[in-house]
Design an enzyme around this catalytic site. Structure first.
Site, mmCIF file in Angstrom:
data_model
loop_
_atom_site.group_PDB
_atom_site.id
_atom_site.type_symbol
_atom_site.label_atom_id
_atom_site.label_comp_id
_atom_site.label_asym_id
_atom_site.label_seq_id
_atom_site.Cartn_x
_atom_site.Cartn_y
_atom_site.Cartn_z
ATOM 1 N N GLY A 17 0.805 -1.220 0.000
ATOM 2 C CA GLY A 17 0.000 0.000 0.000
ATOM 3 C C GLY A 17 0.836 1.267 0.000
ATOM 4 N N LYS A 223 12.213 -1.329 19.605
ATOM 5 C CA LYS A 223 13.140 -2.315 19.043
ATOM 6 C C LYS A 223 13.439 -1.991 17.570
ATOM 7 C CE LYS A 223 13.619 -7.290 18.368
ATOM 8 N NZ LYS A 223 12.949 -8.586 18.464
ATOM 9 N N GLY A 354 -12.899 -2.381 -21.770
ATOM 10 C CA GLY A 354 -12.234 -3.648 -22.068
ATOM 11 C C GLY A 354 -11.737 -3.665 -23.502
ATOM 12 N N CYS A 381 -17.372 2.818 -22.035
ATOM 13 C CA CYS A 381 -16.494 2.567 -23.171
ATOM 14 C C CYS A 381 -16.954 1.326 -23.941
ATOM 15 C CB CYS A 381 -15.043 2.483 -22.695
ATOM 16 S SG CYS A 381 -13.902 3.033 -23.978
ATOM 17 N N HIS A 506 -14.410 7.548 -19.961
ATOM 18 C CA HIS A 506 -14.229 6.874 -18.671
ATOM 19 C C HIS A 506 -14.474 7.849 -17.515
ATOM 20 C CE1 HIS A 506 -12.435 3.047 -20.043
ATOM 21 N NE2 HIS A 506 -12.051 3.775 -21.076
ATOM 22 N N GLU A 508 -14.976 7.226 -14.507
ATOM 23 C CA GLU A 508 -14.409 6.764 -13.226
ATOM 24 C C GLU A 508 -13.111 7.475 -12.863
ATOM 25 O OE1 GLU A 508 -14.592 5.016 -16.018
ATOM 26 O OE2 GLU A 508 -12.950 3.597 -16.294
HETATM 27 N N1 GLN Z 1 -11.829 -1.817 -27.066
HETATM 28 C C1 GLN Z 1 -12.650 -0.662 -27.279
HETATM 29 C C2 GLN Z 1 -11.940 0.388 -28.128
HETATM 30 O O1 GLN Z 1 -10.743 0.363 -28.251
HETATM 31 C C3 GLN Z 1 -13.078 -0.078 -25.956
HETATM 32 C C4 GLN Z 1 -11.945 0.416 -25.122
HETATM 33 C C5 GLN Z 1 -12.324 0.598 -23.685
HETATM 34 O O2 GLN Z 1 -13.326 0.050 -23.242
HETATM 35 N N2 GLN Z 1 -11.508 1.304 -22.939
HETATM 36 O O3 GLN Z 1 -12.574 1.235 -28.661
#
Ligand code: GLN
Length: 560
Positions: A17, A223, A354, A381, A506, A508
């Site tokens: 961490g 210690k 993804g 995405c 994104h 997030e």
């Molecule tokens: N694979 C998809 C693209 O390249 C989505 C990318 C992602 O989800 N970050 O457009």
């Protein structure tokens, strides 16, 4: 302004961490009104983590300026108000690349190019560049002391103390003090050895953060202090916590920020940690829930791959005063499953980003389930791209709808743009970093954001193919967010659904505990409402999947 430098190293083993400790100390120093920055130095040879498999390295965090960086930068941004840039995350690969390029240009005037001083100089130069105009720079060195790879970085920071004066540099070392159940003792030997390793290369830590499962008693601290050559009050317990947002409280209670400031001659006053205490209070005694949210992806065996998403969900939960439990669902398993039982009982479904076509059909199954059963759905995405493919296939009759990422034939509702295809040959066709987006007034998206102009971070290659816009709109999709400059789709939603909102970007990456992202707040709220209605109605019956599309030949004509 004289910048003060804090270097954070780690010993014994990885994953103790360090990132969270650096971020927590940064939060406490920011609370003292100091202008801070943070930096991560990774000893691996990849130029950035963009090309690394998330199973190995966890999430790739994207900064505002489009750098693909280490996930610790996510912690840094979440815990503080800093807005980090490309230069805040460096790797050995980058450093070597720069030095070798200089050598090729003949900039070393015939000299022999060596780790010391050329590589170490480049590292020191980068530290200085990042810290310019800052009162405090916290620099975390990746890896574990004793690794061959991290030696040039450790050597650079050893030299750095002499370059800028020891009153301006503080070394903090994070180690492990395990409790041995068999003997009923806390063991200090791993810490002793780790500090020995550091001292061997000329670094004497000023503070030790000892990761343990309990508060270290005074005799153990004494210690450790004796064997590691420092004062006992600089041996700090880094106790295991239930929620990561407790870490600043643990350090504050032991006066770490105050002691570090004293060590560096910084005269500051803390504003206290009420804000963090409140966050932890909400997390430990939420008014609502628990509800269960499903995250459907292929990296579920290493949940670090979805760090920013899971944290942003926690922020959404805090904002709604609700407890959420995350159920990670393997999209490949779902793809092979002959029923959808693993999705039962979820109050919300999220498909995060993804790459590649593995498990894609499983994600599409989950999206269809969410759409047909009116379960709140949040697609990020690839989660937007697959939602469009699902809708095109099952509602608009485009049974061959797909993305060029997954197939060489079919209806490419998700495609590479013309200019990208040219770039594809030379690489670098990713859309990275911040882009503006205009939201359609009165859409779910604009209601959730409470405004119509937003800026969000991207990391993707493929885009929605506007050629199919009309047919999908006629089929019931609302494209609620568009890039004002390129006309590319940024958000899509299904209006006739309690909450079906997706985005190409994104969100997030911009969510923080004190600044929860509106999309995550809205999603958790919708999931909470869904679970409340469900418990009122008793168990909902599953709606069977529709076989035939209500919308076919006529719609297809529109494409000709
Ligand atoms: N694979 C998809 C693209 O390249 C989505 C990318 C992602 O989800 N970050 O457009």
């Amino acid at each position: 302004m004289k910048t003060k430098y804090i270097f954070v190293t780690g010993g014994v083993l990885s994953s103790l961490g360090k990132g969270l400790s650096s971020a927590s100390l940064a939060a406490l120093l920011e609370n003292r009104g100091l202008k801070i920055t943070l930096m991560k130095m990774d000893p691996y040879l990849n130029v950035d983590p963009g090309t690394m498999n998330p199973f190995q390295h966890g999430e790739v965090f994207v900064t505002e300026d489009g750098a693909e960086t280490d996930l610790d930068l996510g912690h840094y941004e979440r815990f503080t108000n800093v807005n980090l840039k490309r230069e805040n995350s460096i790797t050995a690969g980058q450093v070597y690349e720069t030095v070798i390029a200089k050598e090729r240009r003949g900039e070393f005037l015939g000299g022999t190019v060596q780790v010391i001083p050329h590589i170490t100089d480049e590292i020191k130069e980068r530290i200085k560049r990042v810290s310019k105009d800052k009162e405090v720079a916290i620099i975390e060195i990746g890896g574990t002391v004793g690794d061959i790879e991290s030696l040039p970085f450790l050597e650079a920071i050893r030299q750095f103390r002499f370059d800028v004066g020891e009153e301006n540099v503080c070394f903090i070392h994070l180690t492990l003090v395990p409790f041995m159940g068999t003997s009923g003792e806390l063991k200090t030997k791993p810490t002793q050895h780790s500090v020995q390793k550091l001292r061997e290369i000329g670094i004497q830590p000023d503070f030790l953060l000892c990761r343990t499962d309990r508060i270290l008693p005074p005799d153990i601290r004494a210690k450790i202090a004796l064997f590691c050559n420092l004062q006992a009050d600089r041996v700090v317990t880094a106790k295991d916590v239930k929620h990561i947002y407790e870490v600043p409280l643990v350090y504050y209670e032991q006066g770490l920020d105050e002691k570090v400031c004293k060590r560096l001659g910084l005269k500051t006053k803390s504003r206290g940690v009420e804000n963090w205490a409140k966050i932890v209070q909400t997390l430990t005694s939420p008014k609502h829930g628990p509800i269960e949210i499903g995250i459907v992806g292929k990296y579920v065996d290493l949940t670090e791959s979805y760090k920013s998403v899971s944290e942003a969900l926690v922020h959404g939960a805090i904002a709604n005063h609700c407890q959420i439990n995350l159920r990670y669902i393997d999209s490949e398993k779902l793809e092979k499953a002959d029923n959808l039982d693993i999705l039962k009982g979820l109050s919300g479904i999220l498909v995060p980003g993804g790459f590649g076509n593995r498990g894609v059909e499983g994600k599409i199954k989950a999206i269809r389930y969410a759409r047909e059963n009116k379960i709140p759905y949040f697609g990020i995405c690839i989660g937007l791209q697959l939602a469009i493919i699902e809708y095109a296939r099952h509602v608009c009759g485009l049974s061959k709808a797909t993305s060029r990422e997954f197939s060489t034939t079919g209806e490419f509702v998700i495609d590479l743009m013309e200019d990208q295809r040219r770039l594809e040959k030379v690489g670098g066709s990713m859309r990275l970093g911040s882009y503006p987006c205009n939201l359609m007034p009165n859409s779910q998206a604009s209601k959730v954001y409470g405004k119509n102009k937003i800026v969000e971070r991207h990391r993707h290659r493929y885009e929605f193919n506007n050629h199919y816009k009309k047919i999908l709109e006629e089929g019931g999709i609302t494209f609620s967010g568009m890039n004002p400059d390129s006309g590319l789709v940024e958000m899509m939603e299904i209006t006739k659904h309690p909450w079906f909102v997706t985005c190409q970007f994104h969100p997030e990456f911009k969510s923080k505990p004190f600044l929860p992202h509106p999309l995550f707040v809205g999603f958790v709220r919708a999931a909470l409402q869904m679970s409340a209605t469900k418990s009122k109605e008793g168990k909902t019956k599953s709606i069977p999947m529709k076989k035939k599309s209500p919308f076919r030949a006529e719609a297809r004509k529109g494409l000709a």
